[in-house]
Design a protein around this motif. Structure first.
Motif, PDB file in Angstrom:
ATOM      1  N   UNK A   1     -10.845  -8.413 -21.354  1.00 15.64           N
ATOM      2  CA  UNK A   1     -11.895  -9.264 -20.809  1.00 15.64           C
ATOM      3  C   UNK A   1     -11.487 -10.730 -20.957  1.00 15.64           C
ATOM      4  N   UNK A   2     -12.102 -11.581 -20.143  1.00 16.74           N
ATOM      5  CA  UNK A   2     -11.844 -13.011 -20.219  1.00 16.74           C
ATOM      6  C   UNK A   2     -12.766 -13.647 -21.264  1.00 16.74           C
ATOM      7  N   UNK A   3     -12.510 -14.905 -21.585  1.00 14.72           N
ATOM      8  CA  UNK A   3     -13.282 -15.602 -22.599  1.00 14.72           C
ATOM      9  C   UNK A   3     -14.767 -15.636 -22.241  1.00 14.72           C
ATOM     10  N   UNK A   4     -15.083 -15.860 -20.970  1.00 14.70           N
ATOM     11  CA  UNK A   4     -16.498 -15.933 -20.578  1.00 14.70           C
ATOM     12  C   UNK A   4     -17.225 -14.633 -20.905  1.00 14.70           C
ATOM     13  N   UNK A   5     -16.604 -13.496 -20.606  1.00 11.41           N
ATOM     14  CA  UNK A   5     -17.233 -12.213 -20.909  1.00 11.41           C
ATOM     15  C   UNK A   5     -17.356 -11.993 -22.406  1.00 11.41           C
ATOM     16  N   UNK A   6     -16.338 -12.432 -23.162  1.00  7.44           N
ATOM     17  CA  UNK A   6     -16.389 -12.302 -24.620  1.00  7.44           C
ATOM     18  C   UNK A   6     -17.548 -13.118 -25.178  1.00  7.44           C
ATOM     19  N   UNK A   7     -17.775 -14.309 -24.644  1.00 13.10           N
ATOM     20  CA  UNK A   7     -18.913 -15.125 -25.063  1.00 13.10           C
ATOM     21  C   UNK A   7     -20.227 -14.404 -24.787  1.00 13.10           C
ATOM     22  N   UNK A   8     -20.336 -13.803 -23.595  1.00 14.06           N
ATOM     23  CA  UNK A   8     -21.563 -13.105 -23.218  1.00 14.06           C
ATOM     24  C   UNK A   8     -21.792 -11.881 -24.082  1.00 14.06           C
ATOM     25  N   UNK A   9     -20.728 -11.150 -24.404  1.00 12.05           N
ATOM     26  CA  UNK A   9     -20.849  -9.920 -25.199  1.00 12.05           C
ATOM     27  C   UNK A   9     -21.269 -10.221 -26.632  1.00 12.05           C
ATOM     28  N   UNK A  10     -20.782 -11.335 -27.184  1.00 16.38           N
ATOM     29  CA  UNK A  10     -20.993 -11.631 -28.602  1.00 16.38           C
ATOM     30  C   UNK A  10     -22.063 -12.680 -28.858  1.00 16.38           C
ATOM     31  N   UNK A  11     -22.378 -13.505 -27.854  1.00 18.35           N
ATOM     32  CA  UNK A  11     -23.323 -14.595 -28.061  1.00 18.35           C
ATOM     33  C   UNK A  11     -22.747 -15.727 -28.875  1.00 18.35           C
ATOM     34  N   UNK A  12     -21.415 -15.785 -28.963  1.00 22.59           N
ATOM     35  CA  UNK A  12     -20.733 -16.818 -29.752  1.00 22.59           C
ATOM     36  C   UNK A  12     -19.971 -17.737 -28.798  1.00 22.59           C
ATOM     37  N   UNK A  13     -20.094 -19.042 -29.042  1.00 21.21           N
ATOM     38  CA  UNK A  13     -19.436 -20.031 -28.200  1.00 21.21           C
ATOM     39  C   UNK A  13     -17.919 -19.933 -28.312  1.00 21.21           C
TER      40      UNK A  13
END
Length: 234
Positions: free
Chosen positions: A1-13
């Protein structure tokens, strides 16, 4: 996954995620191209574990990194934190063995740590790991020795009639409780709960059940104290 999806999955900036990677708490992402980075489920579970440690144990990223490097914590957190640290290592980093704490470092803080560790090993409560520089313990096992060191400081020592062998029954009691907990959980969740949801539920519930069980123990202990003193229900 890309960084944007990782942010969405975890809620971490993303900046916080990059700090976690820079601190060595998360593995480097795969880089299929110079300006591209790809992340996987190991990053998701790793971030979730780090956030859980920060929220429930108030551990800083520096303290988590120190623990992962094998140093004894200056400010020990609850026992549940250590199992999460080992999970962070094994699941997110793919390491074959968990980071260990040297027995010598424990002895520097608790003079009788070696005697206690060997007594607990004889009772089947922990495992001493041989290394080139001496014996070491897993993070969870090291915490057992640290807790007993604190109990000793309260006055529970051999001279007062309280050797560590007195609590050998704890292992059997813990195994009995855990066996029933696992049986109930898996019989209730089989086919009805996804693996990810099951992990999330356990991460929240197990520390709470420790508190729940602890209160029941205190109530039962005080009942036995009153019975021994002949004071009835008072």
């Amino acid at each position: 996954m890309k960084m944007r999806e990782l942010e969405e999955r975890t809620g971490v900036d993303r900046e916080v995620i990059r700090i976690m990677i820079r601190e060595g708490l998360l593995p480097e992402p795969q880089r299929p191209a110079r300006n591209a980075a790809e992340y996987d489920e190991g990053h998701v579970s790793g971030i979730a574990t780090i956030r859980h440690l920060q929220q429930t144990s108030r551990m800083t990223l520096k303290e988590i990194r120190s623990a992962l490097s094998g140093e004894a914590l200056e400010r020990p957190g609850p026992a549940s934190a250590y199992s999460h640290l080992e999970a962070l290592l094994s699941r997110s980093f793919g390491l074959e063995q968990p980071t260990s704490v040297s027995l010598q470092s424990l002895c520097e803080r608790y003079p009788r740590a070696e005697r206690d560790a060997r007594a607990f090993e004889a009772m089947g409560m922990l495992t001493l790991l041989p290394t080139e520089s001496g014996s070491s313990l897993s993070l969870t096992d090291a915490r057992l020795v640290e807790i007993w060191g604190k109990i000793r400081e309260a006055g529970f020592v051999e001279e007062q009639g309280f050797p560590p062998e007195n609590i050998s029954f704890y292992r059997e009691a813990a195994e009995l409780v855990a066996r029933h907990e696992a049986s109930i959980f898996f019989s209730g969740s089989d086919g009805a709960i996804s693996e990810e949801d099951a992990a999330r539920m356990l991460q929240i519930a197990l520390p709470l059940m420790l508190d729940f069980f602890g209160l029941l123990r205190i109530k039962a202990f005080m009942t036995n104290v009153h019975r021994s003193l002949g004071t009835g229900d008072r």
